[in-house]
Design an enzyme around this catalytic site. Structure first.
Site, PDB file in Angstrom:
ATOM      1  N   SER A 175      22.955  33.133  -5.181  1.00 46.26           N
ATOM      2  CA  SER A 175      23.603  31.847  -4.880  1.00 46.26           C
ATOM      3  C   SER A 175      23.680  30.982  -6.129  1.00 46.26           C
ATOM      4  CB  SER A 175      22.790  31.096  -3.819  1.00 46.26           C
ATOM      5  OG  SER A 175      22.586  31.929  -2.716  1.00 46.26           O
TER       6      SER A 175
ATOM      7  N   CYS B  63      20.924  33.917   5.174  1.00 44.25           N
ATOM      8  CA  CYS B  63      21.945  34.955   5.403  1.00 44.25           C
ATOM      9  C   CYS B  63      21.890  36.002   4.299  1.00 44.25           C
ATOM     10  CB  CYS B  63      23.326  34.325   5.448  1.00 44.25           C
ATOM     11  SG  CYS B  63      23.666  33.334   3.989  1.00 44.25           S
TER      12      CYS B  63
ATOM     13  N   GLU C  81      33.149  30.301  -0.988  1.00 45.95           N
ATOM     14  CA  GLU C  81      32.754  28.914  -1.266  1.00 45.95           C
ATOM     15  C   GLU C  81      32.147  28.854  -2.658  1.00 45.95           C
ATOM     16  OE1 GLU C  81      30.281  27.886   2.212  1.00 45.95           O
ATOM     17  OE2 GLU C  81      32.007  26.788   2.950  1.00 45.95           O
TER      18      GLU C  81
ATOM     19  N   GLU D 281      31.749  31.733   6.791  1.00 50.92           N
ATOM     20  CA  GLU D 281      30.555  32.252   6.112  1.00 50.92           C
ATOM     21  C   GLU D 281      29.601  32.672   7.219  1.00 50.92           C
ATOM     22  OE1 GLU D 281      30.129  32.723   2.989  1.00 50.92           O
ATOM     23  OE2 GLU D 281      31.721  31.540   2.070  1.00 50.92           O
TER      24      GLU D 281
ATOM     25  N   GLY E 175      27.683  30.074   9.898  1.00 53.13           N
ATOM     26  CA  GLY E 175      26.797  30.326  11.031  1.00 53.13           C
ATOM     27  C   GLY E 175      26.807  31.802  11.372  1.00 53.13           C
TER      28      GLY E 175
ATOM     29  N   ASN F  83      19.695  26.403   8.577  1.00 53.30           N
ATOM     30  CA  ASN F  83      18.751  26.978   7.606  1.00 53.30           C
ATOM     31  C   ASN F  83      18.814  26.330   6.218  1.00 53.30           C
ATOM     32  OD1 ASN F  83      21.217  28.205   7.120  1.00 53.30           O
ATOM     33  ND2 ASN F  83      20.336  30.204   6.661  1.00 53.30           N
TER      34      ASN F  83
ATOM     35  N   LYS G  19      30.064  18.773  11.669  1.00 51.93           N
ATOM     36  CA  LYS G  19      29.071  18.879  12.735  1.00 51.93           C
ATOM     37  C   LYS G  19      27.903  19.730  12.242  1.00 51.93           C
ATOM     38  CE  LYS G  19      28.193  21.716  15.793  1.00 51.93           C
ATOM     39  NZ  LYS G  19      26.729  21.567  15.712  1.00 51.93           N
ATOM     40  N   PRO G  20      26.754  19.077  11.973  1.00 47.86           N
ATOM     41  CA  PRO G  20      25.585  19.859  11.550  1.00 47.86           C
ATOM     42  C   PRO G  20      24.932  20.521  12.756  1.00 47.86           C
ATOM     43  CG  PRO G  20      24.995  17.537  11.700  1.00 47.86           C
ATOM     44  CD  PRO G  20      26.461  17.632  12.073  1.00 47.86           C
TER      45      PRO G  20
HETATM   46  P1  NAD Z   1      24.901  29.534  14.902  1.00 50.05           P
HETATM   47  O1  NAD Z   1      26.122  30.377  14.793  1.00 50.05           O
HETATM   48  O2  NAD Z   1      24.122  29.599  16.145  1.00 50.05           O
HETATM   49  O3  NAD Z   1      25.269  28.004  14.694  1.00 50.05           O
HETATM   50  C1  NAD Z   1      25.953  27.555  13.546  1.00 50.05           C
HETATM   51  C2  NAD Z   1      26.600  26.231  13.856  1.00 50.05           C
HETATM   52  O4  NAD Z   1      27.611  26.433  14.850  1.00 50.05           O
HETATM   53  C3  NAD Z   1      25.650  25.186  14.434  1.00 50.05           C
HETATM   54  O5  NAD Z   1      26.034  23.910  13.969  1.00 50.05           O
HETATM   55  C4  NAD Z   1      25.909  25.289  15.928  1.00 50.05           C
HETATM   56  O6  NAD Z   1      25.597  24.103  16.637  1.00 50.05           O
HETATM   57  C5  NAD Z   1      27.399  25.545  15.932  1.00 50.05           C
HETATM   58  N1  NAD Z   1      27.913  26.159  17.136  1.00 50.05           N
HETATM   59  C6  NAD Z   1      27.316  27.057  17.948  1.00 50.05           C
HETATM   60  N2  NAD Z   1      28.144  27.375  18.962  1.00 50.05           N
HETATM   61  C7  NAD Z   1      29.295  26.676  18.782  1.00 50.05           C
HETATM   62  C8  NAD Z   1      30.520  26.578  19.495  1.00 50.05           C
HETATM   63  N3  NAD Z   1      30.755  27.272  20.598  1.00 50.05           N
HETATM   64  N4  NAD Z   1      31.487  25.752  19.006  1.00 50.05           N
HETATM   65  C9  NAD Z   1      31.277  25.034  17.891  1.00 50.05           C
HETATM   66  N5  NAD Z   1      30.129  25.082  17.182  1.00 50.05           N
HETATM   67  C10 NAD Z   1      29.146  25.911  17.620  1.00 50.05           C
HETATM   68  O7  NAD Z   1      24.014  29.885  13.620  1.00 50.05           O
HETATM   69  P2  NAD Z   1      22.608  29.291  13.224  1.00 50.05           P
HETATM   70  O8  NAD Z   1      21.584  29.921  14.074  1.00 50.05           O
HETATM   71  O9  NAD Z   1      22.658  27.806  13.141  1.00 50.05           O
HETATM   72  O10 NAD Z   1      22.490  29.814  11.725  1.00 50.05           O
HETATM   73  C11 NAD Z   1      22.068  31.092  11.406  1.00 50.05           C
HETATM   74  C12 NAD Z   1      23.256  32.002  11.139  1.00 50.05           C
HETATM   75  O11 NAD Z   1      24.041  31.442  10.079  1.00 50.05           O
HETATM   76  C13 NAD Z   1      22.836  33.361  10.656  1.00 50.05           C
HETATM   77  O12 NAD Z   1      23.634  34.346  11.259  1.00 50.05           O
HETATM   78  C14 NAD Z   1      23.113  33.301   9.157  1.00 50.05           C
HETATM   79  O13 NAD Z   1      23.316  34.546   8.556  1.00 50.05           O
HETATM   80  C15 NAD Z   1      24.324  32.443   9.102  1.00 50.05           C
HETATM   81  N6  NAD Z   1      24.480  31.834   7.774  1.00 50.05           N
HETATM   82  C16 NAD Z   1      25.482  32.306   6.970  1.00 50.05           C
HETATM   83  C17 NAD Z   1      25.629  31.793   5.693  1.00 50.05           C
HETATM   84  C18 NAD Z   1      26.715  32.296   4.786  1.00 50.05           C
HETATM   85  O14 NAD Z   1      27.004  31.619   3.822  1.00 50.05           O
HETATM   86  N7  NAD Z   1      27.316  33.439   5.048  1.00 50.05           N
HETATM   87  C19 NAD Z   1      24.775  30.788   5.247  1.00 50.05           C
HETATM   88  C20 NAD Z   1      23.764  30.330   6.098  1.00 50.05           C
HETATM   89  C21 NAD Z   1      23.642  30.864   7.375  1.00 50.05           C
END
Ligand code: NAD
Length: 490
Positions: free
Chosen positions: A454, A297, A471, A263, A241, A164, A187-188
């Site tokens: 932020s 988020c 962070e 996060e 994530g 995002n 890893k993005p």
């Molecule tokens: P996601 O958890 O699906 O994925 C996040 C990252 O983790 C991606 O790079 C994904 O490829 C990786 N990933 C997924 N499964 C994995 C595994 N088993 N092992 C290693 N890596 C893995 O989240 P998303 O859909 O990409 O992002 C949205 C989420 O992120 C929402 O829940 C949002 O609230 C959260 N978010 C939190 C913050 C914060 O600062 N708190 C900021 C931005 C987004």
């Protein structure tokens, strides 16, 4: 902003790096696999990029391990200079970075340009922090010894980021890692790899030594990252994530007792008291809800409005939401882009249908647009009941659910009725009430009469299931530092 020509879109995509960046080299995946990157406003393929295998993952971690010793010994001023140069390069390349981000992620160009500036600011902030890492020298209480306290880099770090905010979530981790003297493997998200690869090029051009930052794009995140997390070589995982993935990774980190920064997801409440300035509250709600088209988020997920002002507030908010221009992020005046993919768009639709089925009224929006791309219109729902799924699940889309409340005690209970605790927003002109409510709220951050919190110079992070650690701010660098105590006999 004038519309972007197809030729310019093609030029920016063609110029973007599409290989893995490991040990200072650009290279294909060992097994030659690639993954497709899509434009969410059309659903069409933009390009393909190298798709790392577990072997590539090992190469990256070993490169980070090999570079760690020299990098930890690099003078802090030199590490700061790399970050400052990268900050400058991000500004110089802002237009290309913004367009690349819009094309792969969908957000409007003005939002993408805003993110480039926000993301670059983490590099400037941590460049300044790099030269201010301090320790201590103190007497033991018995007087027979001295305590020397030194901060040292944690060591090779694994960084995982979501789609995002494809740049800012990366600089928020790479900035403090470099400032502290940690090498890393980042890893993005596979949906938005181009922004991070462009950032790797910037770090290379800014003089980051080989192996200091390695970028692994992969469609098989678990297979590539789990062995690295469990390797014993990496000493830290910083993850942004979703909460379910974060929990899984925490379990993996337990194996080698890795330091973690998490996060995770949010379920922000936005509270409007009867004494608030309603126009300012509507402005704040628009920001808290619509920043990043709701895919944040920090997005207001539950909007609680005092019953006496609900009608007026909802009419004003609905009018503003209905006026927003939805479209391809590259087009003139667009304020809301598509959702990142079909599953995200479908999830938003499912949550809205569920809330309506549970009794919520649709004030504006409520149905996804037909045609290509993954669009969902700005939507306002009124009288959303507690049993609606969106009360507990992140919407991650442009949907504002309004619910009335009557008393301060009642609304505080509603705000805290969630396992999340990232951020909440409160609008009131009563200072004592503002502080009382802010103190009673269970979250890492509170926006008082403001809809965005932020800021790279402030500590960002959550409590409860929204995460661990902070962070940014003056504590963000601590996440990448260990404290060593040297006892000296006297
Ligand atoms: P996601 O958890 O699906 O994925 C996040 C990252 O983790 C991606 O790079 C994904 O490829 C990786 N990933 C997924 N499964 C994995 C595994 N088993 N092992 C290693 N890596 C893995 O989240 P998303 O859909 O990409 O992002 C949205 C989420 O992120 C929402 O829940 C949002 O609230 C959260 N978010 C939190 C913050 C914060 O600062 N708190 C900021 C931005 C987004």
């Amino acid at each position: 902003m004038s519309p972007v020509s197809q030729e310019r879109e093609t030029q920016v995509i063609d110029a973007a790096p599409k290989q893995l960046y490991i040990n200072g080299q650009w290279r294909d995946a060992r097994d030659g696999r690639v993954l497709e990157v899509h434009d969410p406003s059309t659903g069409k393929v933009l390009c393909t990029v190298a798709n790392a295998s577990p072997e590539d993952g090992w190469d990256a971690l070993k490169a980070a391990q090999a570079a760690q010793g020299d990098f930890a010994a690099m003078p802090p001023r030199q590490r700061a200079n790399i970050l400052m140069r990268a900050f400058e390069l991000m500004h110089e390349r802002k237009d290309d970075l913004a367009l690349l981000m819009t094309l792969e992620m969908g957000k409007p160009l003005t939002d993408a340009a805003g993110e480039v500036v926000y993301a670059a600011e983490f590099f400037r902030h941590f460049a300044e922090e790099a030269t201010r890492i301090s320790g201590g020298y103190q007497d033991a209480p018995a007087g027979n010894a001295r305590f020397l306290i030194r901060k040292e880099p944690v060591g090779p770090s694994l960084l995982i980021t979501p789609w995002n905010f494809p740049l800012a979530m990366g600089t928020r981790k790479i900035g403090p890692a470099i400032a502290a003297g940690c090498t890393s493997v980042l890893k993005p998200a596979e949906l938005t790899p181009l922004s991070m690869l462009a950032l790797a090029k910037i770090l290379e051009d800014a003089g980051a030594p080989e192996g200091v930052v390695n970028i692994l794009v992969t469609s098989t995140s678990g297979k590539v990252m789990e062995p690295l997390i469990r390797s014993g070589i990496a000493r830290k995982l910083s993850f942004t994530g979703s909460t379910p993935v974060g929990k899984k990774l925490l379990e993996q980190c337990a194996d080698k007792v890795l330091r973690t920064s998490m996060e995770l997801g949010g379920n922000a409440a936005f509270v409007v008291f009867e004494d608030a300035d309603l126009d300012k509250a509507v402005d704040g709600a628009m920001q808290a809800k619509m920043r990043n088209s709701g895919e944040a988020c920090t997005a207001a997920n539950r909007i609680f409005v005092h019953r006496s002002v609900l009608q007026e507030f909802s009419e004003k908010l609905a009018q503003r939401m209905a006026e927003l221009k939805v479209g391809r992020g590259v087009d003139d005046g667009v304020q809301v882009g598509p959702m990142v993919d079909a599953s995200q768009r479908d999830k938003v639709k499912e949550l809205v249908d569920d809330a309506v089925g549970a009794g919520a009224d649709v004030v504006v929006g409520g149905e996804p647009a037909a045609g290509e791309g993954f669009f969902y219109p700005p939507t306002v729902l009124r009288n959303v009941p507690r049993q609606a799924r969106m009360w507990t699940e992140e919407i991650f889309g442009p949907v504002a659910p309004l619910t009335p409340f009557d008393t301060e005690a009642e609304v505080l209970e509603l705000v805290n009725d969630t396992e999340y605790g990232l951020v909440n927003y409160v609008y009131t002109n009563d200072l004592t009430r503002a502080l009382r409510v802010a103190e009673g709220i269970e979250s890492g951050m509170v926006g008082l009469n403001q809809g965005v919190v932020s800021n790279p110079a402030a500590p960002f992070g959550g409590v409860k299931e929204s995460g661990l650690g902070r962070e940014g701010g003056d504590t963000g660098i601590d996440e990448f530092l260990e404290t060593k105590y040297i006892g000296i006999a006297m």
